[in-house]
Design an enzyme around this catalytic site. Structure first.
Site, PDB file in Angstrom:
ATOM      1  N   GLU A 157       0.828  -1.200   0.000  1.00 35.65           N
ATOM      2  CA  GLU A 157       0.000   0.000   0.000  1.00 35.65           C
ATOM      3  C   GLU A 157       0.873   1.265   0.000  1.00 35.65           C
ATOM      4  O   GLU A 157       1.854   1.356   0.727  1.00 35.65           O
ATOM      5  CB  GLU A 157      -0.891  -0.007   1.248  1.00 35.65           C
ATOM      6  CG  GLU A 157      -1.776   1.217   1.415  1.00 35.65           C
ATOM      7  CD  GLU A 157      -2.632   1.129   2.667  1.00 35.65           C
ATOM      8  OE1 GLU A 157      -3.464   2.042   2.875  1.00 35.65           O
ATOM      9  OE2 GLU A 157      -2.481   0.158   3.450  1.00 35.65           O
ATOM     10  N   LYS A 189      -9.287   2.422  -1.605  1.00 32.37           N
ATOM     11  CA  LYS A 189      -9.450   1.892  -0.253  1.00 32.37           C
ATOM     12  C   LYS A 189     -10.860   2.192   0.240  1.00 32.37           C
ATOM     13  O   LYS A 189     -11.408   3.269  -0.004  1.00 32.37           O
ATOM     14  CB  LYS A 189      -8.411   2.527   0.676  1.00 32.37           C
ATOM     15  CG  LYS A 189      -8.323   1.900   2.053  1.00 32.37           C
ATOM     16  CD  LYS A 189      -7.099   2.432   2.802  1.00 32.37           C
ATOM     17  CE  LYS A 189      -6.903   1.702   4.129  1.00 32.37           C
ATOM     18  NZ  LYS A 189      -5.656   2.109   4.802  1.00 32.37           N
ATOM     19  N   GLY A 197      22.618   8.765  27.489  1.00 31.44           N
ATOM     20  CA  GLY A 197      23.099   8.718  28.853  1.00 31.44           C
ATOM     21  C   GLY A 197      22.942   7.333  29.441  1.00 31.44           C
ATOM     22  O   GLY A 197      21.916   6.674  29.240  1.00 31.44           O
TER      23      GLY A 197
END
EC number: 6.3.5.1
Length: 538
Positions: free
Chosen positions: A41, A112, A293
């Site tokens: 798609e 669709k 970190g």
């Protein structure tokens, strides 16, 4: 009929690059002479496009991309089925569709039918006006796009009473069903999509070809897992999860191919999804180096392991920034983790900077005693250091916060919330521990001391997370009941949780939306996004 399924990783907006992938794919399958080449798609444009879909210049480029694929089909023996966007009809409405090209021409297209709330598609697209079939080389082919094939209320068809596209197409005489999709990964077991397809089309009695996008675009991770199967999902084949693959299948041989569903290994799928999400985010944004970190805690350890798997140890820099509140064990655990991962680690103490801040600010604080202000100063000092290193050496800071902390605001804005990407920002703390155990399945990558130690931000003497929050197993269960199951506070209390605890969690969640909306991009693995108003009382 011989079918080539191309599960490929497109890039949003890179229409020319995506078309080049189609060209390369045609060259790779040419010798095997497939009848059909099927791609996912919206492959031409990448997915999702968000408000690029509101720009006429971009839509024109997308339509030019369809024309380019048509030209590629001139010399190909096969027809090309590919997802794209185009304006059609008298009112030039915009459609998300499957387009079929053969011998230089567009010979078929199907819009669709049903739109996903997750992608906000109804804001951009018009739904299909009808469901059609395409006749090609002895097959009557029903083509659908995305969720339209899985939804029992997909579209009210003009030609009949059926609402479910698969069944309706078979009712019209379809002998082959094709669904192209951009269906994201969801932390619900590896086989959830296959179960859904099986539930939605048990009576179709025709082969199904499902071609899904693979790769990550921004916060969404597409896992692939394309398949071609008989209607009962007992015969067929499946493509690899989380990887590009092109597979050619002869339909007449399908009945002789025992179908093996992907193993229902949730943590393996989650690990692969997050690694792919990190890798594609960096690659598609044009970066190679990551800075993060290392606190000696479970979150930063898991994120470091995922980032190394995604980018390579040579591209990950860990920084430990101890203060007077940091335990010696946390610093040593961070160094052990760095050795295990093979990454460079810098140690930059922040106590001097922290005291300079206090010396500068205390005259203005008056007689107010220490509180969260001093804790947040430490987090923001660390953020500045990480951002400076990333800026200087051309990398991105990776945030290490988890979903549980983000949900209740147990994080510092412009501090530990800083970064370009939050890989585990959608992962509850209890799941983070499970993922750490998975990472250690073959060898001790994350030190056991990190896994066993009580969680702590180490921003004040003797601090533990449970000083402020409920135990994480309790917190995560309440969050699930409230956010996923939709229960109100009273119903959650009836489930056996203390009323004060439920009130604390829901109250902190409501007050923390302003932090979540300023958080780094979060890789989505739970299948939905929780959105709440900021200036509100509820």
């Amino acid at each position: 009929m011989r079918v080539a399924i191309a599960q490929l990783n497109s890039t949003v907006g890179d229409i020319q690059g995506n078309i080049e992938m189609v060209r390369d794919c045609l060259a790779r399958v040419e010798a095997q002479q497939p009848d059909l080449l099927i791609l996912p798609e919206m492959f031409i444009t990448g997915y999702p496009l968000q408000d690029l879909l509101k720009k006429n210049w971009f839509i024109q480029r997308a339509e030019d991309g369809l024309n380019a694929v048509a030209r590629l089909s001139e010399r190909a023996r096969c027809a090309i089925v590919i997802g794209g966007v185009a304006r059609r009809g008298l009112n030039r409405g915009l459609f998300n569709g499957a387009f079929v090209f053969y011998q230089g021409k567009e010979v078929f297209w199907q819009a669709k039918s049903v739109f996903s709330d997750f992608f906000d598609e109804a804001r951009y697209f018009e739904p299909a006006k009808e469901i059609k079939l395409w006749d090609f080389r002895g097959e009557r082919i029903g083509i659908s796009v995305g969720e339209s094939a899985w939804n029992h209320n997909a579209v009210q068809c003009q030609a009949g009473k059926e609402n479910e596209p698969f069944a309706f197409q078979v009712h019209q005489g379809a002998t082959l069903l094709i669904n192209i999709a951009a269906s994201p990964f969801r932390l619900a077991g590896s086989n959830w999509r296959q179960r859904l397809i099986q539930q939605c089309c048990p009576s179709c009695h025709q082969p199904l070809i499902f071609v899904n996008q693979v790769g990550a675009n921004d916060e969404l991770i597409f896992d692939g897992n394309s398949l071609i199967v008989t209607a009962d999902l007992k015969k067929g084949t499946r493509l690899k999860p989380f990887a590009e693959e092109i597979k050619i299948v002869e339909l007449k041989e399908l009945a002789h191919m025992p179908f093996e569903p992907c193993p229902d290994e949730e943590m393996a799928g989650l690990y692969d999804a997050l690694v792919l999400g990190i890798r594609d985010y960096f690659r598609k944004c044009g970066f190679q180096k990551a800075v993060l970190g290392l606190s000696g805690g479970i979150d930063s350890a898991v994120v470091a392991a995922l980032t190394v798997a995604a980018l390579g140890r040579e591209n990950v820099l860990g920084v430990t920034m101890p203060s007077q509140f940091s335990s010696a064990g946390s610093v040593e655990d961070s160094r052990t983790l760095a050795r295990n991962l093979g990454i460079q680690i810098l140690t930059i103490p922040i106590s001097t900077l922290y005291h300079h801040y206090l010396e500068t600010l205390n005259p203005f604080f008056g007689n107010r005693g220490p509180d969260e202000t001093e804790e947040n100063i430490q987090a923001r000092i660390r953020s500045n250091i990480l951002m400076a290193i990333a800026n200087k050496f051309g990398g991105l800071v990776v945030a290490t916060g988890n979903y549980s902390e983000l949900a209740v605001g147990y994080c510092t804005l412009y501090g530990d919330l800083s970064g370009a990407l939050a890989p585990i920002g959608d992962l509850p703390k209890t799941r983070v521990y499970e993922l750490a155990q998975f990472i250690n399945r073959s060898e001790e990558v994350i030190p056991i001391a990190i896994i066993k130690k009580p969680p702590s931000a180490e921003l004040r003497p003797g601090q533990k997370d449970e000083d402020t929050l409920p135990p994480y197993p309790v917190l995560d269960k309440i969050l699930k009941l409230y956010l996923e199951d939709g229960f109100d506070a009273e119903t959650i209390v009836e489930q056996g949780f203390a009323a004060e605890t439920v009130k604390l969690v829901i109250g902190r969640l409501a007050k923390s939306e302003f932090k979540r909306q300023q958080a780094p991009l979060v890789l989505r693995v739970r299948g939905w996004v929780d959105r709440f108003p900021i200036a509100a009382r509820y």
